[in-house]
Structures are given as structure tokens and as C-alpha cells.
Design a protein around this motif. Sequence first.
Motif, PDB file in Angstrom:
ATOM      1  N   SER A  44       5.187   2.901   8.087  1.00 19.04           N
ATOM      2  CA  SER A  44       4.591   4.213   8.321  1.00 19.04           C
ATOM      3  C   SER A  44       3.269   4.399   7.570  1.00 19.04           C
ATOM      4  N   LYS A  45       3.111   3.763   6.428  1.00 22.65           N
ATOM      5  CA  LYS A  45       1.904   3.917   5.623  1.00 22.65           C
ATOM      6  C   LYS A  45       0.792   2.933   5.991  1.00 22.65           C
ATOM      7  N   LEU A  46       1.130   1.846   6.667  1.00 22.70           N
ATOM      8  CA  LEU A  46       0.144   0.809   6.959  1.00 22.70           C
ATOM      9  C   LEU A  46      -1.015   1.309   7.825  1.00 22.70           C
ATOM     10  N   PRO A  47      -0.791   2.067   8.897  1.00 20.04           N
ATOM     11  CA  PRO A  47      -1.937   2.576   9.669  1.00 20.04           C
ATOM     12  C   PRO A  47      -2.829   3.521   8.860  1.00 20.04           C
ATOM     13  N   GLN A  48      -2.224   4.330   8.012  1.00 22.07           N
ATOM     14  CA  GLN A  48      -3.007   5.242   7.171  1.00 22.07           C
ATOM     15  C   GLN A  48      -3.873   4.466   6.187  1.00 22.07           C
ATOM     16  N   LEU A  49      -3.326   3.411   5.604  1.00 20.82           N
ATOM     17  CA  LEU A  49      -4.095   2.590   4.671  1.00 20.82           C
ATOM     18  C   LEU A  49      -5.246   1.873   5.378  1.00 20.82           C
ATOM     19  N   GLY A  50      -4.999   1.371   6.573  1.00 18.49           N
ATOM     20  CA  GLY A  50      -6.055   0.723   7.338  1.00 18.49           C
ATOM     21  C   GLY A  50      -7.172   1.685   7.691  1.00 18.49           C
ATOM     22  N   VAL A 102      -4.901 -18.230  10.205  1.00 14.48           N
ATOM     23  CA  VAL A 102      -3.916 -17.364  10.838  1.00 14.48           C
ATOM     24  C   VAL A 102      -2.668 -17.232   9.970  1.00 14.48           C
ATOM     25  N   SER A 103      -2.206 -18.327   9.408  1.00 11.82           N
ATOM     26  CA  SER A 103      -0.974 -18.271   8.610  1.00 11.82           C
ATOM     27  C   SER A 103      -1.176 -17.420   7.351  1.00 11.82           C
ATOM     28  N   GLY A 104      -2.323 -17.544   6.717  1.00 10.45           N
ATOM     29  CA  GLY A 104      -2.601 -16.722   5.540  1.00 10.45           C
ATOM     30  C   GLY A 104      -2.703 -15.254   5.887  1.00 10.45           C
ATOM     31  N   LEU A 105      -3.316 -14.952   7.030  1.00 13.86           N
ATOM     32  CA  LEU A 105      -3.439 -13.571   7.475  1.00 13.86           C
ATOM     33  C   LEU A 105      -2.065 -12.966   7.772  1.00 13.86           C
ATOM     34  N   LEU A 106      -1.196 -13.756   8.410  1.00 15.55           N
ATOM     35  CA  LEU A 106       0.169 -13.278   8.682  1.00 15.55           C
ATOM     36  C   LEU A 106       0.948 -13.053   7.387  1.00 15.55           C
ATOM     37  N   LEU A 107       0.762 -13.906   6.410  1.00 14.05           N
ATOM     38  CA  LEU A 107       1.434 -13.744   5.126  1.00 14.05           C
ATOM     39  C   LEU A 107       0.972 -12.465   4.423  1.00 14.05           C
ATOM     40  N   ILE A 108      -0.331 -12.217   4.431  1.00  9.46           N
ATOM     41  CA  ILE A 108      -0.868 -10.992   3.821  1.00  9.46           C
ATOM     42  C   ILE A 108      -0.332  -9.760   4.536  1.00  9.46           C
ATOM     43  N   LEU A 109      -0.298  -9.796   5.863  1.00  5.51           N
ATOM     44  CA  LEU A 109       0.221  -8.671   6.640  1.00  5.51           C
ATOM     45  C   LEU A 109       1.702  -8.437   6.347  1.00  5.51           C
ATOM     46  N   ALA A 110       2.492  -9.500   6.231  1.00  7.35           N
ATOM     47  CA  ALA A 110       3.922  -9.364   5.939  1.00  7.35           C
ATOM     48  C   ALA A 110       4.137  -8.764   4.554  1.00  7.35           C
ATOM     49  N   ILE A 111       3.362  -9.199   3.569  1.00  5.57           N
ATOM     50  CA  ILE A 111       3.496  -8.643   2.219  1.00  5.57           C
ATOM     51  C   ILE A 111       3.103  -7.169   2.205  1.00  5.57           C
ATOM     52  N   ALA A 112       2.018  -6.828   2.904  1.00  2.75           N
ATOM     53  CA  ALA A 112       1.598  -5.426   2.976  1.00  2.75           C
ATOM     54  C   ALA A 112       2.659  -4.578   3.665  1.00  2.75           C
ATOM     55  N   LEU A 113       3.284  -5.119   4.683  1.00  6.09           N
ATOM     56  CA  LEU A 113       4.333  -4.395   5.395  1.00  6.09           C
ATOM     57  C   LEU A 113       5.539  -4.154   4.500  1.00  6.09           C
ATOM     58  N   ILE A 114       5.904  -5.131   3.698  1.00  3.11           N
ATOM     59  CA  ILE A 114       7.033  -4.984   2.778  1.00  3.11           C
ATOM     60  C   ILE A 114       6.714  -3.980   1.679  1.00  3.11           C
ATOM     61  N   VAL A 115       5.504  -4.063   1.114  1.00  5.09           N
ATOM     62  CA  VAL A 115       5.149  -3.204  -0.015  1.00  5.09           C
ATOM     63  C   VAL A 115       4.941  -1.759   0.423  1.00  5.09           C
ATOM     64  N   PHE A 116       4.187  -1.541   1.496  1.00  2.00           N
ATOM     65  CA  PHE A 116       3.815  -0.177   1.871  1.00  2.00           C
ATOM     66  C   PHE A 116       4.686   0.420   2.958  1.00  2.00           C
TER      67      PHE A 116
END
Length: 66
Positions: free
Chosen positions: A24-30, A7-21
Motif C-alpha cells: 500500500s505504501k509503495l506507490p506513494q513512495l514512488g 534485471v535480477s538486481g532490480l527485482l531484488l531491490i523491488l522485493a526488499i522494498a515490498l517487504i519493508v514498506f
Amino acid sequence: MFNNIGVSGLLLILAIALIVFGPSKLPQLGRAFGDTLREFRNSTRGIADDNEPAEQPVVNEIKKLM
């Protein structure tokens, strides 16, 4: 592949993706990733189905010999 993330690794990946993209772009990328994965699965399933008919006559000949 993702068995050891947790869970902690998944949250870290999600936070980095949120910062980078950005939010607004995160749902489109998913959605694009999901569509690509679906197309890949359909393609590999199609390739596997194409191989089965070619092998079937060989299997029938082997069964006749036994």
C-alpha cells in the motif's frame, strides 16, 4: 549509476522494498520520489539559467576585443 544493476538486481531491490514498506505504501513512495526528483531538476535548471545572464556581458566584451 545504475548501469550494472541488471534485471535480477532490480527485482531484488523491488522485493526488499515490498517487504519493508508493504504494497500500500509503495506507490506513494514512488510518487514522492518522482516529485522530489522533478523539483530537484527544476531547481538545478533554474540555477543554471541564473548564471547565464551574468556571463553574457563578459562574453560580449571578449567578442568585441577579438
